[in-house]
Design a protein around this motif. Structure first.
Motif, PDB file in Angstrom:
ATOM      1  N   GLU A  71      -2.529  11.665  -8.614  1.00 58.31           N
ATOM      2  CA  GLU A  71      -2.532  12.344  -7.318  1.00 58.31           C
ATOM      3  C   GLU A  71      -3.669  11.830  -6.434  1.00 58.31           C
ATOM      4  O   GLU A  71      -3.498  11.649  -5.229  1.00 58.31           O
ATOM      5  CB  GLU A  71      -2.669  13.855  -7.514  1.00 58.31           C
ATOM      6  N   THR A  72      -4.828  11.578  -7.056  1.00 54.75           N
ATOM      7  CA  THR A  72      -5.960  11.070  -6.287  1.00 54.75           C
ATOM      8  C   THR A  72      -5.670   9.675  -5.735  1.00 54.75           C
ATOM      9  O   THR A  72      -5.973   9.372  -4.578  1.00 54.75           O
ATOM     10  CB  THR A  72      -7.217  11.026  -7.165  1.00 54.75           C
ATOM     11  N   PHE A  73      -5.060   8.818  -6.550  1.00 58.34           N
ATOM     12  CA  PHE A  73      -4.724   7.479  -6.072  1.00 58.34           C
ATOM     13  C   PHE A  73      -3.657   7.540  -4.978  1.00 58.34           C
ATOM     14  O   PHE A  73      -3.647   6.698  -4.066  1.00 58.34           O
ATOM     15  CB  PHE A  73      -4.260   6.600  -7.226  1.00 58.34           C
ATOM     16  N   ALA A  74      -2.767   8.506  -5.035  1.00 53.13           N
ATOM     17  CA  ALA A  74      -1.785   8.667  -3.968  1.00 53.13           C
ATOM     18  C   ALA A  74      -2.475   8.982  -2.647  1.00 53.13           C
ATOM     19  O   ALA A  74      -2.119   8.430  -1.585  1.00 53.13           O
ATOM     20  CB  ALA A  74      -0.792   9.773  -4.330  1.00 53.13           C
ATOM     21  N   LEU A 113       3.183   5.911  -2.715  1.00 55.47           N
ATOM     22  CA  LEU A 113       4.342   6.774  -2.974  1.00 55.47           C
ATOM     23  C   LEU A 113       4.691   6.803  -4.453  1.00 55.47           C
ATOM     24  O   LEU A 113       5.111   7.841  -4.974  1.00 55.47           O
ATOM     25  CB  LEU A 113       5.539   6.280  -2.151  1.00 55.47           C
ATOM     26  N   TRP A 114       4.517   5.665  -5.133  1.00 58.31           N
ATOM     27  CA  TRP A 114       4.755   5.662  -6.575  1.00 58.31           C
ATOM     28  C   TRP A 114       3.784   6.599  -7.285  1.00 58.31           C
ATOM     29  O   TRP A 114       4.169   7.366  -8.169  1.00 58.31           O
ATOM     30  CB  TRP A 114       4.605   4.244  -7.112  1.00 58.31           C
ATOM     31  N   ALA A 115       2.521   6.563  -6.868  1.00 64.13           N
ATOM     32  CA  ALA A 115       1.534   7.464  -7.476  1.00 64.13           C
ATOM     33  C   ALA A 115       1.844   8.916  -7.161  1.00 64.13           C
ATOM     34  O   ALA A 115       1.522   9.816  -7.947  1.00 64.13           O
ATOM     35  CB  ALA A 115       0.134   7.103  -6.984  1.00 64.13           C
ATOM     36  N   ALA A 116       2.468   9.152  -6.015  1.00 64.42           N
ATOM     37  CA  ALA A 116       2.832  10.519  -5.632  1.00 64.42           C
ATOM     38  C   ALA A 116       4.120  10.990  -6.285  1.00 64.42           C
ATOM     39  O   ALA A 116       4.528  12.136  -6.084  1.00 64.42           O
ATOM     40  CB  ALA A 116       2.970  10.605  -4.112  1.00 64.42           C
ATOM     41  N   THR A 118       0.830  -1.210   0.000  1.00 65.97           N
ATOM     42  CA  THR A 118       0.000   0.000   0.000  1.00 65.97           C
ATOM     43  C   THR A 118       0.860   1.255   0.000  1.00 65.97           C
ATOM     44  O   THR A 118       0.610   2.203  -0.764  1.00 65.97           O
ATOM     45  CB  THR A 118      -0.926   0.001   1.223  1.00 65.97           C
ATOM     46  N   ALA A 119       1.892   1.277   0.859  1.00 67.34           N
ATOM     47  CA  ALA A 119       2.770   2.449   0.921  1.00 67.34           C
ATOM     48  C   ALA A 119       3.535   2.638  -0.383  1.00 67.34           C
ATOM     49  O   ALA A 119       3.669   3.765  -0.888  1.00 67.34           O
ATOM     50  CB  ALA A 119       3.739   2.296   2.089  1.00 67.34           C
ATOM     51  N   VAL A 178      12.167   5.422   1.882  1.00 65.25           N
ATOM     52  CA  VAL A 178      10.969   6.225   2.157  1.00 65.25           C
ATOM     53  C   VAL A 178       9.765   5.320   2.407  1.00 65.25           C
ATOM     54  O   VAL A 178       8.950   5.573   3.298  1.00 65.25           O
ATOM     55  CB  VAL A 178      10.700   7.208   1.000  1.00 65.25           C
ATOM     56  N   VAL A 179       9.637   4.247   1.633  1.00 63.84           N
ATOM     57  CA  VAL A 179       8.546   3.287   1.860  1.00 63.84           C
ATOM     58  C   VAL A 179       8.652   2.715   3.272  1.00 63.84           C
ATOM     59  O   VAL A 179       7.645   2.625   4.000  1.00 63.84           O
ATOM     60  CB  VAL A 179       8.600   2.154   0.813  1.00 63.84           C
ATOM     61  N   ALA A 180       9.860   2.315   3.664  1.00 68.37           N
ATOM     62  CA  ALA A 180      10.054   1.772   5.012  1.00 68.37           C
ATOM     63  C   ALA A 180       9.690   2.801   6.070  1.00 68.37           C
ATOM     64  O   ALA A 180       9.072   2.467   7.097  1.00 68.37           O
ATOM     65  CB  ALA A 180      11.502   1.314   5.191  1.00 68.37           C
TER      66      ALA A 180
END
Length: 422
Positions: A246-249, A41-44, A36-37, A57-59
């Protein structure tokens, strides 16, 4: 023969509560949080971070989602300094892990009426040991540093003159992360026992389930209903207004932050905060507009509807969903309970729920650069985002709403066939 069967059943019970089951539950929860993270973050746009920073950053996001602490630090040479702090919970990641771990915790306990306190403690301890190991691994990975470009102009010239090369980094505080991560897990497992109708309780606690479990279940239904409703709205916005990534982020990182904030606003609660600098609240835009002021601003139904009158629908949504939750609570409660008892149970449950929301949704973030001790300099380098509730008024409103909706929900449930005992 009977003794052999009993021994076999005992061994089977121990195996079902063993380390293998605990490992599966913890790993499944960890994978849910990491996926999920990472997707959020990829979408962001975090996949483009320099220096292989994406996975650290994910961690860090997963550590924060589990209640851990990530410290920000900075350096900008001998006579310059950077300072930063961040307090925020990515509740989409938290919710994904919580649902999976809770399911793994309850699965071996289903279809049993009573369990000993020692048995439950032993099962929870196995999960806790493995969860600690997972948090340690995540905390060791959650560290990185970034160079901050000074851009052009006076600030850049001063930076070159003073040999100030600002950097901002982050790292997980392992001791604090372990403490709060274990508290997060303990709270999750306790809530799972409260909510589940099939999970066994120690014999001395069984008498409390008639009053506690229906109310706890109703609050979980309420919170998840807001998440589902927010997801539908977000998908509609992504399909009709663009900015899909951005919305999916937002969906994958902070959807519960927004919808549970909307729940308190619908109850009439007031928040205050400020957005200043390059940072902001990603969605909806009205939040950024209300809070982007030099001083702290007030966020409530009145200030929101000054920008868009449609936000009065938050009040309607809160009334309808709270009444639905009260109805669910009454239907799952023993038929002998009186309306005033349902009202009290609903008031207590809703107050605790609003308290939880106020604690986990608030935000505090600050990044700044100082030269020669002159404080924050550079419009592109300094930013502040804060959001905090007026706690006591929010809790008082929750009591009133709980009493009213609990009483009305009981009256509605009186026309429905209900169980006599839990």
């Amino acid at each position: 023969m009977s003794q052999q069967q009993t021994s076999h059943r005992g061994r089977a019970t121990r195996v079902s509560h063993g380390w293998g089951e605990a490992l599966v539950a913890v790993l499944a929860g960890l994978v849910a949080m990491v996926v999920t993270a990472a997707l959020g973050l990829w979408a962001a746009g975090a996949a483009d971070l320099p220096g292989g920073a994406f996975w650290p950053v994910v961690a860090a996001v997963v550590v924060m989602a589990a209640g851990g602490c990530v410290e920000l630090s900075g350096d900008a040479g001998l006579i310059a300094g950077t300072n930063a702090d961040l307090t925020v919970l990515p509740l989409s990641v938290t919710l994904a892990g919580a649902l999976v771990i809770a399911a793994g915790f309850l699965r071996p306990l289903r279809h049993r009426a009573v369990a000993g306190g020692r048995e439950l403690a032993s099962w929870a301890a196995r999960l806790a040991v493995l969860w600690v190991l997972a948090l340690i691994g995540l905390s060791l990975l959650a560290r990185h540093s970034f160079d901050i470009p000074l851009g052009e102009g006076t600030i850049a010239d001063i930076g070159d003159l003073l040999d100030a090369s600002p950097t901002v980094g982050f790292r997980a505080d392992i001791p604090i992360t372990l403490v709060f991560g274990l508290l997060w897990l303990a709270g999750l497992l306790f809530l799972a026992l409260l909510v589940s109708r099939k999970a066994p309780l120690p014999a001395r606690l069984v008498r409390f389930q008639e009053s506690v479990r229906p109310a706890a279940w109703a609050m979980v239904v309420l919170l998840l209903a807001y998440v589902v409703l927010g997801l539908v709205v977000a998908l509609v916005v992504a399909a009709t207004r663009g900015h899909a990534t951005e919305t999916f982020a937002v969906i994958l990182l902070g959807l519960p932050n927004l919808v549970w904030l909307a729940l308190t606003l619908g109850l009439g609660a007031t928040w205050e905060g400020r957005v200043d600098g390059p940072f902001g609240l990603p969605m909806p835009q009205v939040l950024d507009s209300v809070l982007r002021t030099p001083e702290d601003s007030t966020l409530n139904l009145s200030t929101l509807t000054d920008y868009d009158g449609r936000y009065w629908w938050l009040l309607v949504a809160a009334a309808v969903l709270l009444l639905g939750a009260a109805f669910v609570m009454a239907v799952r409660s023993p038929a002998r309970m009186r309306p005033w008892q349902h009202a009290v149970h609903m008031a207590v449950a809703l107050t605790l729920t609003v308290l939880m929301i106020c604690l986990v949704v608030q935000i505090s973030a600050h990044v700044g650069l100082s030269l020669l001790g002159l404080g924050d300099l550079g419009g592109d380098l300094a930013g502040v985002v804060t959001l905090r509730p007026h706690l006591w008024s929010a809790l008082g409103l929750a009591v009133v709403w709980g009493l009213v909706t609990g009483f009305l929900g009981s009256l509605l449930a009186s026309r429905v066939r209900r169980r006599g005992e839990v």
